[in-house]
Design an enzyme around this catalytic site. Structure first.
Site, mmCIF file in Angstrom:
data_model
loop_
_atom_site.group_PDB
_atom_site.id
_atom_site.type_symbol
_atom_site.label_atom_id
_atom_site.label_comp_id
_atom_site.label_asym_id
_atom_site.label_seq_id
_atom_site.Cartn_x
_atom_site.Cartn_y
_atom_site.Cartn_z
ATOM 1 N N ASP A 37 0.745 -1.358 -0.032
ATOM 2 C CA ASP A 37 0.053 0.042 -0.004
ATOM 3 C C ASP A 37 0.930 1.264 0.009
ATOM 4 O O ASP A 37 1.504 1.632 1.022
ATOM 5 C CB ASP A 37 -0.929 -0.180 1.263
ATOM 6 C CG ASP A 37 -1.824 1.342 1.203
ATOM 7 O OD1 ASP A 37 -1.717 2.125 0.281
ATOM 8 O OD2 ASP A 37 -2.353 1.202 2.322
ATOM 9 N N HIS A 38 1.070 1.864 -1.176
ATOM 10 C CA HIS A 38 1.754 2.856 -1.306
ATOM 11 C C HIS A 38 0.976 4.054 -2.171
ATOM 12 O O HIS A 38 0.283 3.932 -2.889
ATOM 13 C CB HIS A 38 3.096 2.624 -2.103
ATOM 14 C CG HIS A 38 4.184 2.362 -1.337
ATOM 15 N ND1 HIS A 38 5.456 2.940 -1.342
ATOM 16 C CD2 HIS A 38 4.252 1.119 -0.428
ATOM 17 C CE1 HIS A 38 6.418 2.283 -0.520
ATOM 18 N NE2 HIS A 38 5.747 1.289 0.086
ATOM 19 N N GLY A 105 4.606 3.069 8.968
ATOM 20 C CA GLY A 105 4.576 3.898 7.530
ATOM 21 C C GLY A 105 6.072 4.806 7.060
ATOM 22 O O GLY A 105 7.011 4.539 8.035
ATOM 23 N N GLU A 106 6.014 5.225 6.052
ATOM 24 C CA GLU A 106 7.109 5.707 5.541
ATOM 25 C C GLU A 106 6.641 7.471 5.236
ATOM 26 O O GLU A 106 5.695 7.344 4.449
ATOM 27 C CB GLU A 106 7.604 5.151 4.395
ATOM 28 C CG GLU A 106 8.107 3.674 4.571
ATOM 29 C CD GLU A 106 6.865 2.711 4.337
ATOM 30 O OE1 GLU A 106 6.186 3.242 3.601
ATOM 31 O OE2 GLU A 106 7.132 1.681 4.625
ATOM 32 N N ASN A 109 5.330 8.133 1.679
ATOM 33 C CA ASN A 109 3.714 7.961 1.552
ATOM 34 C C ASN A 109 2.966 9.019 2.292
ATOM 35 O O ASN A 109 1.858 9.455 1.694
ATOM 36 C CB ASN A 109 3.112 6.501 1.374
ATOM 37 C CG ASN A 109 4.171 5.754 0.705
ATOM 38 O OD1 ASN A 109 3.944 5.621 -0.446
ATOM 39 N ND2 ASN A 109 4.782 4.499 1.382
ATOM 40 N N GLY A 174 12.296 -4.100 14.833
ATOM 41 C CA GLY A 174 13.476 -4.277 16.110
ATOM 42 C C GLY A 174 12.577 -5.123 17.185
ATOM 43 O O GLY A 174 11.430 -5.185 17.559
#
Length: 317
Positions: A37-38, A105-106, A109, A174
């Protein structure tokens, strides 16, 4: 028993290509689908980024496989109340076969509306509250919510999910994130076959499935495959938090100038050696993964599916 699915990359393919890949995956013996999803691709060479919820609607009409988003960010670009409606509709279309994978998220986007991109600790809190909001809405009840990050007033999903509880899987890369996911997630998403990370999730009380995936580039010409990965997916080799904070495809192109073809050849399974492909999947099985999704990079899709149907899935399934 580990299930093997196919990973649909919205960044690289058009909606029509994704639907055709889903058909081929089902015929090849993959038992599940995952889809990214982008809003943007990672670089301009990939060249696509359709709205995932529209693609999922199309998939529901052509295949009978369950579908999982890997992963959706329900915190910035889309409000969790809107994401909940999209996910619930997807679940109805897929007859209860939808799983909502979510993550923090990033910037690539999520910055597109001009909102501030928060630090990870804040994004993690936002994600946990977003999951709380979505689960309330999934019940089909009237929901009002006033929290630290989100407000919902008199919202109700009149088309709620098919099942009593739509599973929400949480991405973590992590150990602390995995332990936190164990507190509220229905499953863990992490891409590397990291036995220690899976162990931390289980030790912290995580009982849901562990989901992962890997990109490969099947080709009868290994050198060509390496060049294809280097052109389309060098971002796979970026370290640390860079993929979360770079805001545009151009920034990723600048960062991946440091990625060489030799690095790709060492890190990504390329070519048509059955042992290399099967060993990669066995690494996930050995690390305790319940679902593993394989994505083929590049245009040699039919050859990939024939190869996996005939030589790989019979070995590992």
């Amino acid at each position: 028993m580990t299930e093997f699915g196919y990973f649909l990359s919205c960044e690289e393919f058009t909606p029509a290509q994704l639907v055709e890949q889903a058909r081929l995956a089902e015929r090849a013996g993959f038992t599940r689908l995952a889809i990214s999803d982008h809003y943007h691709p990672w670089n301009d060479a990939q060249g696509n980024s359709p709205f995932v919820w529209g693609v999922i609607g199309a998939l529901s009409q052509v295949v009978r496989l369950p579908v999982t988003t890997l992963v959706t960010c329900p915190t910035v670009r889309l409000h969790p109340a809107v994401t909940a409606q999209a996910a619930a509709t997807a679940d109805v279309q897929l007859a209860g076969g939808f799983r909502l994978g979510v993550g923090t998220g990033e910037a690539l986007n999520e910055h597109v509306l001009g909102d501030r991109w928060p630090p990870f600790a804040v994004r993690a809190d936002m994600l946990e509250e977003a999951v709380e909001v979505m689960r309330k809405l999934f019940t089909g009840d009237l929901v009002s919510h006033r929290g630290t990050h989100y407000t919902v007033e008199n919202a109700r999903l009149y088309t709620p999910p098919k099942g009593a509880r739509l599973p929400v899987y949480v991405s973590a890369f992590g150990p602390r994130a995995a332990e936190r996911a164990a507190e509220f997630a229905d499953g863990l998403v992490t891409m590397s076959p990291d036995t220690e990370l899976v162990g931390r999730y289980r030790a912290a009380g995580g009982t849901g499935p562990v989901i992962g995936g890997a990109k490969v580039c099947w080709s009868e010409d290994r050198e060509r495959a390496v060049k294809t990965v280097h052109r389309l997916w060098p971002s796979e080799l970026l370290p640390g938090e860079l993929p979360q904070v770079l805001p545009t495809p151009r920034h990723f192109e600048q960062a991946t100038e440091l990625v060489t073809e030799e690095m790709v050849a060492r890190s990504v399974v390329c070519g048509d050696d059955p042992q290399a492909h099967a060993d990669q999947l066995r690494a996930y099985v050995g690390a305790g993964f319940d679902e593993v999704y394989v994505g083929q990079i590049g245009q040699e899709q039919e050859g990939f599916f024939d190869f996996y149907r005939e030589q790989i899935l019979p070995q590992v399934a």
